[in-house]
Design an enzyme around this catalytic site. Sequence first.
Site, PDB file in Angstrom:
ATOM      1  N   LYS A  45       0.815  -1.198   0.000  1.00  0.00           N
ATOM      2  CA  LYS A  45       0.000   0.000   0.000  1.00  0.00           C
ATOM      3  C   LYS A  45       0.858   1.260   0.000  1.00  0.00           C
ATOM      4  O   LYS A  45       0.424   2.334  -0.388  1.00  0.00           O
ATOM      5  CB  LYS A  45      -0.883   0.009   1.272  1.00  0.00           C
ATOM      6  CG  LYS A  45      -1.856  -1.127   1.379  1.00  0.00           C
ATOM      7  CD  LYS A  45      -2.607  -1.019   2.705  1.00  0.00           C
ATOM      8  CE  LYS A  45      -3.485  -2.220   2.954  1.00  0.00           C
ATOM      9  NZ  LYS A  45      -4.085  -2.157   4.305  1.00  0.00           N
ATOM     10  N   GLY A  46       2.077   1.138   0.493  1.00  0.00           N
ATOM     11  CA  GLY A  46       2.878   2.315   0.846  1.00  0.00           C
ATOM     12  C   GLY A  46       3.231   3.264  -0.279  1.00  0.00           C
ATOM     13  O   GLY A  46       3.491   4.436  -0.037  1.00  0.00           O
ATOM     14  N   ASP A 105      13.928  -2.051   1.810  1.00  0.00           N
ATOM     15  CA  ASP A 105      14.597  -2.492   3.034  1.00  0.00           C
ATOM     16  C   ASP A 105      15.497  -3.674   2.670  1.00  0.00           C
ATOM     17  O   ASP A 105      16.567  -3.490   2.108  1.00  0.00           O
ATOM     18  CB  ASP A 105      13.498  -2.852   4.049  1.00  0.00           C
ATOM     19  CG  ASP A 105      14.030  -3.058   5.442  1.00  0.00           C
ATOM     20  OD1 ASP A 105      14.845  -3.965   5.630  1.00  0.00           O
ATOM     21  OD2 ASP A 105      13.638  -2.314   6.360  1.00  0.00           O
ATOM     22  N   LYS A 133      16.929   1.986   2.235  1.00  0.00           N
ATOM     23  CA  LYS A 133      17.745   1.580   3.392  1.00  0.00           C
ATOM     24  C   LYS A 133      18.813   0.624   2.864  1.00  0.00           C
ATOM     25  O   LYS A 133      18.761  -0.584   3.098  1.00  0.00           O
ATOM     26  CB  LYS A 133      16.877   0.843   4.421  1.00  0.00           C
ATOM     27  CG  LYS A 133      15.878   1.700   5.145  1.00  0.00           C
ATOM     28  CD  LYS A 133      15.192   0.875   6.228  1.00  0.00           C
ATOM     29  CE  LYS A 133      14.049   1.611   6.848  1.00  0.00           C
ATOM     30  NZ  LYS A 133      13.257   0.762   7.771  1.00  0.00           N
ATOM     31  N   PHE A 154      13.240   3.171  11.755  1.00  0.00           N
ATOM     32  CA  PHE A 154      11.840   2.961  11.411  1.00  0.00           C
ATOM     33  C   PHE A 154      11.183   4.302  11.095  1.00  0.00           C
ATOM     34  O   PHE A 154      11.210   5.233  11.897  1.00  0.00           O
ATOM     35  CB  PHE A 154      11.093   2.250  12.548  1.00  0.00           C
ATOM     36  CG  PHE A 154       9.703   1.888  12.148  1.00  0.00           C
ATOM     37  CD1 PHE A 154       9.467   0.846  11.249  1.00  0.00           C
ATOM     38  CD2 PHE A 154       8.614   2.608  12.623  1.00  0.00           C
ATOM     39  CE1 PHE A 154       8.179   0.531  10.842  1.00  0.00           C
ATOM     40  CE2 PHE A 154       7.317   2.297  12.229  1.00  0.00           C
ATOM     41  CZ  PHE A 154       7.108   1.252  11.333  1.00  0.00           C
ATOM     42  N   LEU A 155      10.593   4.380   9.927  1.00  0.00           N
ATOM     43  CA  LEU A 155      10.018   5.634   9.444  1.00  0.00           C
ATOM     44  C   LEU A 155       8.512   5.507   9.268  1.00  0.00           C
ATOM     45  O   LEU A 155       8.006   4.445   8.901  1.00  0.00           O
ATOM     46  CB  LEU A 155      10.658   6.005   8.100  1.00  0.00           C
ATOM     47  CG  LEU A 155      12.187   6.149   8.108  1.00  0.00           C
ATOM     48  CD1 LEU A 155      12.721   6.306   6.691  1.00  0.00           C
ATOM     49  CD2 LEU A 155      12.615   7.327   8.978  1.00  0.00           C
ATOM     50  N   ASP A 161       3.721   3.105   7.078  1.00  0.00           N
ATOM     51  CA  ASP A 161       2.754   2.900   8.152  1.00  0.00           C
ATOM     52  C   ASP A 161       3.356   2.359   9.440  1.00  0.00           C
ATOM     53  O   ASP A 161       4.416   1.737   9.456  1.00  0.00           O
ATOM     54  CB  ASP A 161       1.645   1.947   7.700  1.00  0.00           C
ATOM     55  CG  ASP A 161       2.129   0.506   7.622  1.00  0.00           C
ATOM     56  OD1 ASP A 161       3.140   0.271   6.935  1.00  0.00           O
ATOM     57  OD2 ASP A 161       1.516  -0.376   8.254  1.00  0.00           O
TER      58      ASP A 161
HETATM   59  P1  IMP Z   1      11.662  -5.357   1.889  1.00  0.00           P
HETATM   60  O1  IMP Z   1      11.070  -6.487   1.133  1.00  0.00           O
HETATM   61  O2  IMP Z   1      12.372  -5.828   3.137  1.00  0.00           O
HETATM   62  O3  IMP Z   1      12.565  -4.492   1.042  1.00  0.00           O
HETATM   63  O4  IMP Z   1      10.455  -4.513   2.451  1.00  0.00           O
HETATM   64  C1  IMP Z   1      10.061  -3.323   1.874  1.00  0.00           C
HETATM   65  C2  IMP Z   1       8.727  -2.902   2.461  1.00  0.00           C
HETATM   66  O5  IMP Z   1       8.744  -2.924   3.887  1.00  0.00           O
HETATM   67  C3  IMP Z   1       8.398  -1.473   2.079  1.00  0.00           C
HETATM   68  O6  IMP Z   1       7.729  -1.393   0.859  1.00  0.00           O
HETATM   69  C4  IMP Z   1       7.551  -1.024   3.230  1.00  0.00           C
HETATM   70  O7  IMP Z   1       6.204  -1.386   2.987  1.00  0.00           O
HETATM   71  C5  IMP Z   1       8.080  -1.805   4.416  1.00  0.00           C
HETATM   72  N1  IMP Z   1       9.016  -0.981   5.201  1.00  0.00           N
HETATM   73  C6  IMP Z   1      10.365  -1.025   5.152  1.00  0.00           C
HETATM   74  N2  IMP Z   1      10.907  -0.130   5.996  1.00  0.00           N
HETATM   75  C7  IMP Z   1       9.869   0.509   6.593  1.00  0.00           C
HETATM   76  C8  IMP Z   1       9.790   1.574   7.575  1.00  0.00           C
HETATM   77  O8  IMP Z   1      10.791   2.119   8.073  1.00  0.00           O
HETATM   78  N3  IMP Z   1       8.536   1.956   7.913  1.00  0.00           N
HETATM   79  C9  IMP Z   1       7.408   1.401   7.390  1.00  0.00           C
HETATM   80  N4  IMP Z   1       7.436   0.423   6.468  1.00  0.00           N
HETATM   81  C10 IMP Z   1       8.663  -0.027   6.077  1.00  0.00           C
HETATM   82 MG    MG Z   2       6.093  -0.498   0.076  1.00  0.00          MG
END
Ligand code: IMP
Ligand code: MG
Length: 179
Positions: A45-46, A105, A133, A154-155, A161
Amino acid sequence: MQFDERQFHPFLTEKEISTLVDSLAEKINADFGINDRLLLVGVLKGAFPVMADLIRRLHSDVEVDFVRAANHGKSLQGPGTVTLLKDISVDVKNRHVIIVEEIIDSGRTLQFLHDRLKAAKPLSLKIATLLDKKSKRLVNLHADYVGKVVDDQFLIGYGLDLEEKCRNLPEIHALKYPN
Ligand code: IMP
Ligand code: MG
């Protein structure tokens, strides 16, 4: 109030976010022509706020679609399991596709989506993210358009969210004391 202000500090103002989106759009506008018919795929959703702000800065014809994925096993060192909750509804073959994220992330979600879209033979496939990140990456995933590289923190806000809250904050806040 949506969050405890004592636990968070201001991280990016609306103006600063806007400048980052400007820089993403500038790079994309430099890489694609007016007639390239871009397909932007936002990751729900982000990514919807950055998607909405980004498309209004692009000069090419733009079509939008959205995917939604769930990343299970985030804390594990193994491959993790990403499942697709909503697939794209457009044929990406012979299209210039840009996946749009608000933050990367571990990179697992995007690696999964990238590989999946790549298999459908787009003309080109790029990744745009507002925030990265980079130090948290667990897979070999490179983003082509990055607004800002951020530390591991954490943002919340602007799509990010805290247990489904705070996505509607116009600015981004960082947790002071990660636990
Ligand atoms: P990844 O698969 O570990 O790269 O996860 C990425 C997803 O995790 C992003 O699209 C966000 O939805 C969520 N996410 C990663 N870091 C944060 C954060 O600091 N705050 C909120 N959601 C996050
Ligand atoms: Mg996202």
